[in-house]
Enzyme design. Structure first.
Site, PDB file in Angstrom:
ATOM      1  N   GLY A 105      -6.486   1.439   4.726  1.00 31.49           N
ATOM      2  CA  GLY A 105      -6.115   0.901   3.410  1.00 31.49           C
ATOM      3  C   GLY A 105      -5.195   1.831   2.625  1.00 31.49           C
ATOM      4  N   GLN A 239     -22.309  12.956  -5.087  1.00 29.16           N
ATOM      5  CA  GLN A 239     -22.660  11.543  -5.249  1.00 29.16           C
ATOM      6  C   GLN A 239     -23.983  11.249  -4.555  1.00 29.16           C
ATOM      7  OE1 GLN A 239     -21.535   9.183  -7.074  1.00 29.16           O
ATOM      8  NE2 GLN A 239     -22.725   7.497  -6.197  1.00 29.16           N
ATOM      9  N   TYR A 245     -20.755  13.129   3.028  1.00 31.95           N
ATOM     10  CA  TYR A 245     -19.375  12.849   2.592  1.00 31.95           C
ATOM     11  C   TYR A 245     -18.907  13.865   1.529  1.00 31.95           C
ATOM     12  CZ  TYR A 245     -15.411   9.903   1.056  1.00 31.95           C
ATOM     13  OH  TYR A 245     -14.173   9.409   0.735  1.00 31.95           O
ATOM     14  N   PRO A 275      -8.927  10.928  -4.728  1.00 33.48           N
ATOM     15  CA  PRO A 275      -9.026   9.590  -5.327  1.00 33.48           C
ATOM     16  C   PRO A 275     -10.433   9.349  -5.861  1.00 33.48           C
ATOM     17  CG  PRO A 275      -8.226   9.499  -3.042  1.00 33.48           C
ATOM     18  CD  PRO A 275      -8.774  10.868  -3.268  1.00 33.48           C
TER      19      PRO A 275
HETATM   20  P1  NDP Z   1      -9.998   3.083   5.634  1.00 29.16           P
HETATM   21  O1  NDP Z   1     -11.277   2.922   6.387  1.00 29.16           O
HETATM   22  O2  NDP Z   1      -9.243   1.873   5.246  1.00 29.16           O
HETATM   23  O3  NDP Z   1      -9.013   4.057   6.410  1.00 29.16           O
HETATM   24  C1  NDP Z   1      -9.440   5.189   7.100  1.00 29.16           C
HETATM   25  C2  NDP Z   1      -8.706   5.250   8.408  1.00 29.16           C
HETATM   26  O4  NDP Z   1      -9.128   6.388   9.164  1.00 29.16           O
HETATM   27  C3  NDP Z   1      -8.999   4.019   9.266  1.00 29.16           C
HETATM   28  O5  NDP Z   1      -7.798   3.519   9.817  1.00 29.16           O
HETATM   29  C4  NDP Z   1      -9.901   4.586  10.322  1.00 29.16           C
HETATM   30  O6  NDP Z   1      -9.936   3.875  11.527  1.00 29.16           O
HETATM   31  C5  NDP Z   1      -9.318   5.961  10.499  1.00 29.16           C
HETATM   32  N1  NDP Z   1     -10.242   6.787  11.267  1.00 29.16           N
HETATM   33  C6  NDP Z   1     -11.581   6.845  11.179  1.00 29.16           C
HETATM   34  N2  NDP Z   1     -12.075   7.680  12.095  1.00 29.16           N
HETATM   35  C7  NDP Z   1     -11.009   8.154  12.781  1.00 29.16           C
HETATM   36  C8  NDP Z   1     -10.873   9.054  13.873  1.00 29.16           C
HETATM   37  N3  NDP Z   1     -11.922   9.658  14.444  1.00 29.16           N
HETATM   38  N4  NDP Z   1      -9.628   9.313  14.335  1.00 29.16           N
HETATM   39  C9  NDP Z   1      -8.564   8.708  13.788  1.00 29.16           C
HETATM   40  N5  NDP Z   1      -8.627   7.865  12.756  1.00 29.16           N
HETATM   41  C10 NDP Z   1      -9.847   7.591  12.269  1.00 29.16           C
HETATM   42  O7  NDP Z   1     -10.379   3.945   4.358  1.00 29.16           O
HETATM   43  P2  NDP Z   1      -9.494   4.283   3.069  1.00 29.16           P
HETATM   44  O8  NDP Z   1      -8.084   3.946   3.299  1.00 29.16           O
HETATM   45  O9  NDP Z   1     -10.196   3.733   1.923  1.00 29.16           O
HETATM   46  O10 NDP Z   1      -9.685   5.864   3.019  1.00 29.16           O
HETATM   47  C11 NDP Z   1      -8.642   6.768   3.364  1.00 29.16           C
HETATM   48  C12 NDP Z   1      -9.054   8.166   2.946  1.00 29.16           C
HETATM   49  O11 NDP Z   1      -9.268   8.201   1.534  1.00 29.16           O
HETATM   50  C13 NDP Z   1     -10.359   8.638   3.584  1.00 29.16           C
HETATM   51  O12 NDP Z   1     -10.250  10.005   3.898  1.00 29.16           O
HETATM   52  C14 NDP Z   1     -11.361   8.430   2.479  1.00 29.16           C
HETATM   53  O13 NDP Z   1     -12.473   9.274   2.608  1.00 29.16           O
HETATM   54  C15 NDP Z   1     -10.537   8.743   1.256  1.00 29.16           C
HETATM   55  N6  NDP Z   1     -11.033   8.167   0.023  1.00 29.16           N
HETATM   56  C16 NDP Z   1     -11.200   6.808  -0.101  1.00 29.16           C
HETATM   57  C17 NDP Z   1     -11.678   6.289  -1.275  1.00 29.16           C
HETATM   58  C18 NDP Z   1     -11.864   4.835  -1.471  1.00 29.16           C
HETATM   59  O14 NDP Z   1     -12.417   4.475  -2.513  1.00 29.16           O
HETATM   60  N7  NDP Z   1     -11.449   3.983  -0.577  1.00 29.16           N
HETATM   61  C19 NDP Z   1     -12.027   7.156  -2.399  1.00 29.16           C
HETATM   62  C20 NDP Z   1     -11.809   8.545  -2.174  1.00 29.16           C
HETATM   63  C21 NDP Z   1     -11.326   9.027  -1.006  1.00 29.16           C
HETATM   64  P3  NDP Z   1     -11.144   2.804  11.692  1.00 29.16           P
HETATM   65  O15 NDP Z   1     -10.751   1.666  10.813  1.00 29.16           O
HETATM   66  O16 NDP Z   1     -11.158   2.501  13.133  1.00 29.16           O
HETATM   67  O17 NDP Z   1     -12.413   3.487  11.262  1.00 29.16           O
END
Ligand code: NDP
Length: 340
Positions: A105, A239, A245, A275
């Site tokens: 996302g 949290q 996390y 974020p």
């Molecule tokens: P998403 O789940 O949409 O995106 C995370 C991505 O990381 C996915 O494409 C996921 O793949 C990939 N991923 C997970 N595990 C692995 C791995 N072992 N190797 C390679 N890729 C991997 O989450 P967001 O876009 O919401 O989050 C993005 C970042 O922002 C994260 O680090 C999150 O912790 C951080 N964040 C998000 C917040 C939110 O409210 N959404 C708030 C604060 C921080 P797959 O879909 O297969 O798991």
């Protein structure tokens, strides 16, 4: 910009080192009688020697990397000017950027924003999402974003090494690295199984080491880099139900600040973006009442848009942000205004 590594760099290094050691010996004899003060003299000598090593490591990166780096044959002495090329009719005048979790996302918005800013962008995806990644790439293409994709499991050091080697040999430079891959596996600590702890620490924190470690030698060699790590408000404030996390995301901040110091004189900046709650599947899939209770606590009364996080990343990725390092930008609608 660093020059390529000629033989004389190594020669200079040895001449300088011999000079240091000669001075150390002279100073030691001046300050201490080595027979009467044997221990003291040894300590002084080791202090002089370690200062000499520090100096050499700081000022002779090129020579040391050239002779010792495991990927020395993959690094390039190509000057770090912005590249200029024409791709799909678009004149690209930016840098080369890698975004882990790039098809997620927030990652998708970061890829698009960096692309719009003129950079060449590569998104990483985890192996089992290959088909999804290809569909994602096709859809981005339809919207005018020509983004490359590459497979990488960020929890696996060897997978990251393979990915970085492939990218360095294809692009000869990676200038911007955004560590964005992440997961949540929430539970209160009394109910948390080890697998949830390790999965979150591996994906959110070890990953930052695994990926960054494999790119920094190239950046140091070229004397330019922007590293941006995506942390979280919950790494800053903690949290309920997220010891795993919050630990990983707080660790990301510590990692970034420390690496910022190590690379401060190498033309490379290292920063975090924290974020708050963002409207991606990570939050949208929460039960409605939990989501509403989260929004009720946000002073701006809404979730962040992924593009708003991408804007902070793009700011730090810009070459004009070269004096910002070890910083942490909060993008949280006022949810937390303190510092980690
Ligand atoms: P998403 O789940 O949409 O995106 C995370 C991505 O990381 C996915 O494409 C996921 O793949 C990939 N991923 C997970 N595990 C692995 C791995 N072992 N190797 C390679 N890729 C991997 O989450 P967001 O876009 O919401 O989050 C993005 C970042 O922002 C994260 O680090 C999150 O912790 C951080 N964040 C998000 C917040 C939110 O409210 N959404 C708030 C604060 C921080 P797959 O879909 O297969 O798991």
């Amino acid at each position: 910009m660093r020059k390529s590594v000629p033989e004389f760099a190594l020669q200079n290094m040895f001449i300088e080192f011999s000079g240091f050691m000669q001075n150390a010996q002279n100073n030691m004899f001046k300050i201490h009688n080595p027979v009467e003060y044997a221990y003291d003299s040894i300590f002084r000598l080791s202090e002089f020697t370690s200062n000499a090593f520090d100096h050499l490591v700081r000022h002779h990166n090129d020579a040391i990397d050239f002779y010792l780096a495991p990927h020395a044959d993959h690094v390039t002495s190509q000057p770090v000017n912005k590249f200029e090329s024409v791709k799909s009719g678009r004149i690209e005048t930016g840098y080369v950027a890698v975004v882990t979790g790039g098809i997620g996302g927030i990652g998708s918005e970061i890829c698009k924003r960096l692309y719009n800013d003129g950079h060449q962008v590569i998104a990483t995806y985890i192996t089992f999402e290959k088909d999804l990644a290809k569909i994602w790439q096709t859809n981005q293409g339809k919207d005018g974003y020509e983004i490359d994709i590459i497979e990488c499991d960020v929890t696996d050091f060897e997978s990251c090494k393979k990915m970085s080697t492939k990218l360095e040999s294809t692009y000869h430079r990676i200038d911007i690295l955004v560590n964005c891959a992440g997961i949540t596996r929430d539970a209160t600590l009394r109910n948390m199984e080890q697998d949830k702890w390790h999965a979150v620490l591996d994906t959110n924190l070890d990953s930052v080491f695994n990926v960054t470690r494999n790119f920094i030698n190239g950046m140091i060699h070229r004397g330019y880099g922007r590293i941006i790590n995506i942390s979280s408000v919950n790494g800053q404030k903690g949290q309920f139900g997220q010891t795993n996390y919050s630990t990983a995301k707080a660790g990301t901040i510590g990692f970034s600040k420390s690496l910022a110091l190590e690379l401060a004189d190498s033309g490379i900046t290292v920063n975090t973006v924290c974020p708050g709650y963002v409207g991606t599947s990570m939050v949208e899939t929460l039960p409605e009442e939990i989501k509403n209770s989260i929004i009720a606590k946000i002073p701006m009364g809404r979730l962040a848009k992924p593009a708003e996080v991408a804007a902070a990343v793009a700011f730090l990725a810009d070459e004009n942000a070269g004096y910002i390092t070890g910083s942490d930008i909060s993008v949280n609608g006022g949810l937390f205004t303190g510092v980690a």
